[in-house]
Write a protein that holds these residues in place. Structure first.
Motif, PDB file in Angstrom:
ATOM      1  N   GLY A 258      37.535  32.595  42.182  1.00 26.94           N
ATOM      2  CA  GLY A 258      37.174  33.638  41.219  1.00 26.94           C
ATOM      3  C   GLY A 258      36.850  34.646  41.912  1.00 26.94           C
ATOM      4  O   GLY A 258      36.601  35.714  42.290  1.00 26.94           O
ATOM      5  N   ASP A 259      38.767  35.181  43.258  1.00 28.14           N
ATOM      6  CA  ASP A 259      38.636  36.447  43.126  1.00 28.14           C
ATOM      7  C   ASP A 259      40.439  36.412  42.948  1.00 28.14           C
ATOM      8  O   ASP A 259      41.115  35.561  43.080  1.00 28.14           O
ATOM      9  CB  ASP A 259      38.376  36.143  45.045  1.00 28.14           C
ATOM     10  N   ASP A 260      39.871  38.280  42.899  1.00 29.08           N
ATOM     11  CA  ASP A 260      42.124  38.616  42.924  1.00 29.08           C
ATOM     12  C   ASP A 260      42.407  38.444  42.919  1.00 29.08           C
ATOM     13  O   ASP A 260      44.238  37.912  42.992  1.00 29.08           O
ATOM     14  CB  ASP A 260      41.778  39.671  42.190  1.00 29.08           C
ATOM     15  N   LYS A 261      42.052  38.583  45.030  1.00 27.93           N
ATOM     16  CA  LYS A 261      43.040  38.521  45.789  1.00 27.93           C
ATOM     17  C   LYS A 261      43.893  36.905  46.084  1.00 27.93           C
ATOM     18  O   LYS A 261      44.840  37.082  46.789  1.00 27.93           O
ATOM     19  CB  LYS A 261      42.730  39.163  46.828  1.00 27.93           C
ATOM     20  N   ILE A 262      42.866  36.569  46.164  1.00 28.11           N
ATOM     21  CA  ILE A 262      43.076  35.034  46.560  1.00 28.11           C
ATOM     22  C   ILE A 262      44.222  34.442  45.169  1.00 28.11           C
ATOM     23  O   ILE A 262      44.733  33.525  45.102  1.00 28.11           O
ATOM     24  CB  ILE A 262      42.034  34.253  46.977  1.00 28.11           C
ATOM     25  N   LEU A 263      43.476  34.594  44.334  1.00 24.18           N
ATOM     26  CA  LEU A 263      44.612  34.418  42.802  1.00 24.18           C
ATOM     27  C   LEU A 263      45.525  34.908  42.430  1.00 24.18           C
ATOM     28  O   LEU A 263      46.844  33.826  42.348  1.00 24.18           O
ATOM     29  CB  LEU A 263      43.592  35.348  41.309  1.00 24.18           C
ATOM     30  N   LEU A 265      47.580  35.342  46.294  1.00 26.30           N
ATOM     31  CA  LEU A 265      48.050  34.420  46.664  1.00 26.30           C
ATOM     32  C   LEU A 265      48.148  33.170  46.084  1.00 26.30           C
ATOM     33  O   LEU A 265      49.332  32.844  46.391  1.00 26.30           O
ATOM     34  CB  LEU A 265      47.467  34.566  47.622  1.00 26.30           C
ATOM     35  N   MET A 266      47.964  32.542  45.508  1.00 24.84           N
ATOM     36  CA  MET A 266      47.771  31.596  44.340  1.00 24.84           C
ATOM     37  C   MET A 266      49.490  31.789  43.261  1.00 24.84           C
ATOM     38  O   MET A 266      49.313  30.632  42.681  1.00 24.84           O
ATOM     39  CB  MET A 266      46.629  31.515  43.883  1.00 24.84           C
ATOM     40  N   ASN A 267      49.332  33.268  43.000  1.00 23.54           N
ATOM     41  CA  ASN A 267      50.236  32.991  42.097  1.00 23.54           C
ATOM     42  C   ASN A 267      49.836  32.128  40.585  1.00 23.54           C
ATOM     43  O   ASN A 267      50.737  32.221  40.088  1.00 23.54           O
ATOM     44  CB  ASN A 267      52.544  32.392  42.340  1.00 23.54           C
ATOM     45  N   ARG A 268      48.939  32.585  40.376  1.00 24.92           N
ATOM     46  CA  ARG A 268      47.728  32.541  38.914  1.00 24.92           C
ATOM     47  C   ARG A 268      48.448  33.320  37.435  1.00 24.92           C
ATOM     48  O   ARG A 268      48.404  33.068  36.798  1.00 24.92           O
ATOM     49  CB  ARG A 268      46.575  32.174  39.095  1.00 24.92           C
ATOM     50  N   LYS A 269      49.247  34.818  38.245  1.00 26.40           N
ATOM     51  CA  LYS A 269      49.774  35.525  37.210  1.00 26.40           C
ATOM     52  C   LYS A 269      48.272  35.803  36.527  1.00 26.40           C
ATOM     53  O   LYS A 269      48.481  36.273  35.148  1.00 26.40           O
ATOM     54  CB  LYS A 269      50.653  34.701  36.647  1.00 26.40           C
ATOM     55  N   TYR A 270      47.302  35.707  36.377  1.00 30.36           N
ATOM     56  CA  TYR A 270      46.088  36.373  35.830  1.00 30.36           C
ATOM     57  C   TYR A 270      44.909  37.139  36.775  1.00 30.36           C
ATOM     58  O   TYR A 270      44.355  36.264  38.068  1.00 30.36           O
ATOM     59  CB  TYR A 270      45.503  35.000  34.509  1.00 30.36           C
ATOM     60  N   THR A 271      43.507  37.222  36.239  1.00 25.62           N
ATOM     61  CA  THR A 271      42.367  38.177  36.890  1.00 25.62           C
ATOM     62  C   THR A 271      42.214  37.524  36.476  1.00 25.62           C
ATOM     63  O   THR A 271      41.607  37.102  35.306  1.00 25.62           O
ATOM     64  CB  THR A 271      42.587  40.121  37.356  1.00 25.62           C
ATOM     65  N   VAL A 272      39.984  37.515  37.346  1.00 24.02           N
ATOM     66  CA  VAL A 272      39.315  37.737  36.677  1.00 24.02           C
ATOM     67  C   VAL A 272      38.726  37.985  35.684  1.00 24.02           C
ATOM     68  O   VAL A 272      38.003  36.638  34.495  1.00 24.02           O
ATOM     69  CB  VAL A 272      38.242  37.556  37.907  1.00 24.02           C
TER      70      VAL A 272
END
Ligand code: SAM
Ligand code: SF4
Length: 455
Positions: A258-263, A265-272
């Motif tokens: 639930g955190d944009d920086k971690i997302l 880093l995870m390369n998830r390509k969306y934001t919270v």
């Protein structure tokens, strides 16, 4: 007759793949056995998602070979391409084959059904269940989330033609299957052509179109699908689910963090914010939808504050269920190069915190079912003669059956007057109505509504 035994570790996709493997072996004259230590052939369908799943095979495979020296061992699934795994197990494993190459395993010639198809998804599966079936709509993944082995283990995304999927579903429905589960690593990136006479261009239909076509198949069944990727979930899909007759009101939408920086880093390509907007749209269009998710705790560099952002999102979203797991570094993935710097004890603290939040939101959601009559697909019976099953919102329900518990004679005519009452086990694989009388965090309890069952 030679025997085979399949050990499946991992997700629905692996379970479904094993059903195709079983069918392939039976067509080659092998017979299923439950005895892994005595089987002529043992297939180990592996999972490499987390270290825990991987570790299971290091004890298992040598133990099988030790107890049963003549057994041939085939290793397939997520760990098949890992060089270190190969080195560790090479003296025990006879054949290493990626799942999409299982049709090339050199066994006896393909006996029944003629030529073996090149595409393993074309193999007609030997379904484990008589009423619920996994139907793969593709294989592989193009997303390369930094922590995940799937794109390396399964390769790039390949979509199954819609025509084939629809044919499989129609056959299942004809055979009285009640639950169709469409599966892919990312159902939302599905692309195919329009059946039955596809034009030459690819990409004419998307997942929402496919789902609509499955929904239009006549019959008494319901449809589930997993997994949705938040970056690809469309408004069109939400609309199709909301307007459908048979698509279950359950959406599994992994957020992971639930955190944009971690997302990032995870390369998830969306934001919270994007995820929250999806939840808002789903709740507006499908007010009774249950929403479940996957969360990874302790991703490299995740701070307490960032983990608290996930906690905040969980409180706001009020998930019905979440698979909260500790980050596990996977060789070959992008994040393997990052330092796994959140200690195990801290990962456990974060996991417990998130699980507590989940438990309270899930309980509050489940309390809304109290006193309601819901449709349940009966999946089995426990030792206390109680039935259990799932609602369309994927809530597990324990069902007390009252006088239905009696072991009634089965053969018609053996006890006139009673034959109309089904035995408990004859309800397995059927839809029943259940009145909910108890709500727990991860389950419901209810009573069978009998009048509908009397024929
Ligand atoms: N395709 C799905 C998606 O994008 O959400 C998920 C498929 S993955 C096989 C299932 C879940 O395993 C993921 O959602 C993630 O939470 C978890 N997972 C994958 N790799 C992991 C890792 N290295 N450590 C911990 N959990 C992991
Ligand atoms: Fe793995 Fe991401 Fe693909 Fe899911 S979408 S299978 S997490 S790479």
């Amino acid at each position: 007759m030679k025997t085979y035994h399949i050990i499946t570790i991992g997700c629905q996709m692996n379970k479904s793949d094993s059903e195709r493997m079983a069918s392939l072996l039976e067509k080659q004259g092998y017979k299923k056995t439950d005895k892994k230590y005595q089987s002529d052939l043992v297939v180990v369908n592996t999972c490499g998602i987390r270290q825990m799943a991987e570790d299971r095979i290091y004890g298992l495979i040598p133990a099988i070979k030790k107890a049963n020296k003549k057994a041939k061992i085939i290793l397939t699934g997520c760990l098949v391409n890992r060089k270190d795994v190969k080195n560790r197990l090479k003296k025990y494993v006879d054949v290493w084959k990626p799942i999409n190459e299982i049709t090339k395993i050199p066994l006896a010639p393909f006996i029944k059904g003629g030529k073996c198809p090149n595409d393993y998804l074309k193999i007609e599966p030997k379904y484990e269940s008589k009423f619920s079936a996994y139907v793969p709509i593709g294989n592989g993944c193009n997303n390369f989330c930094s922590y995940c082995v799937v794109p390396y283990a399964r390769g790039r995304e390949v979509c199954r033609p819609a025509k084939e999927i629809l044919a499989e579903v129609k056959k299942l429905v004809k055979n009285d299957y009640k639950e169709i589960v469409l599966i892919a690593q990312n159902v939302n990136s599905y692309k195919s052509q329009i059946p039955p006479n596809p034009p030459l261009s690819r990409g004419d239909i998307d997942f929402a179109d496919l789902l609509k076509m499955v929904d239009e198949i006549k019959g008494d069944f319901w449809i589930r699908f997993i997994t949705s990727h938040p970056k690809d979930m469309s408004d069109k899909l939400i609309k199709v689910i909301a307007g459908s007759k048979k698509i279950c009101h359950h959406i599994h939408l992994p957020i992971q963090a639930g955190d944009d920086k971690i997302l990032a880093l995870m390369n998830r390509k969306y934001t919270v914010a994007h995820y929250k907007s999806l939840i808002k749209k789903i709740r507006k269009a499908i007010p009774d939808a249950s929403i479940t998710t996957d969360i990874i705790v302790g991703f490299p560099s995740e701070t307490k504050k960032q983990s608290n952002n996930t906690a905040k999102l969980m409180k706001e979203t009020k998930f019905d269920l979440a698979y909260v797991v500790r980050y596990s570094p996977r060789p070959g993935t992008a994040s393997f190069k990052l330092i796994d710097n959140v200690s195990l004890s801290e990962k456990k603290v974060r996991e417990n915190k998130l699980t507590k939040i989940l438990s309270s939101t899930a309980l509050a959601n489940n309390k809304k079912y109290l006193g309601k009559i819901v449709k349940v697909l009966v999946e089995g019976e426990n030792k206390r003669d109680e039935l259990f099953g799932s609602t369309e919102t994927a809530k597990i329900v324990k069902i007390s059956t009252g006088d239905f518990n009696q072991r009634l004679p089965r053969s018609p005519g053996s006890s006139p007057g009673l034959k109309a009452l089904p035995r408990n086990d004859s309800l397995v694989g059927r839809f029943v109505d259940v009145k909910i009388i108890k709500a727990k965090d991860f389950g419901l309890e209810g009573k069978l509504v009998k009048k509908k069952l009397l024929v």
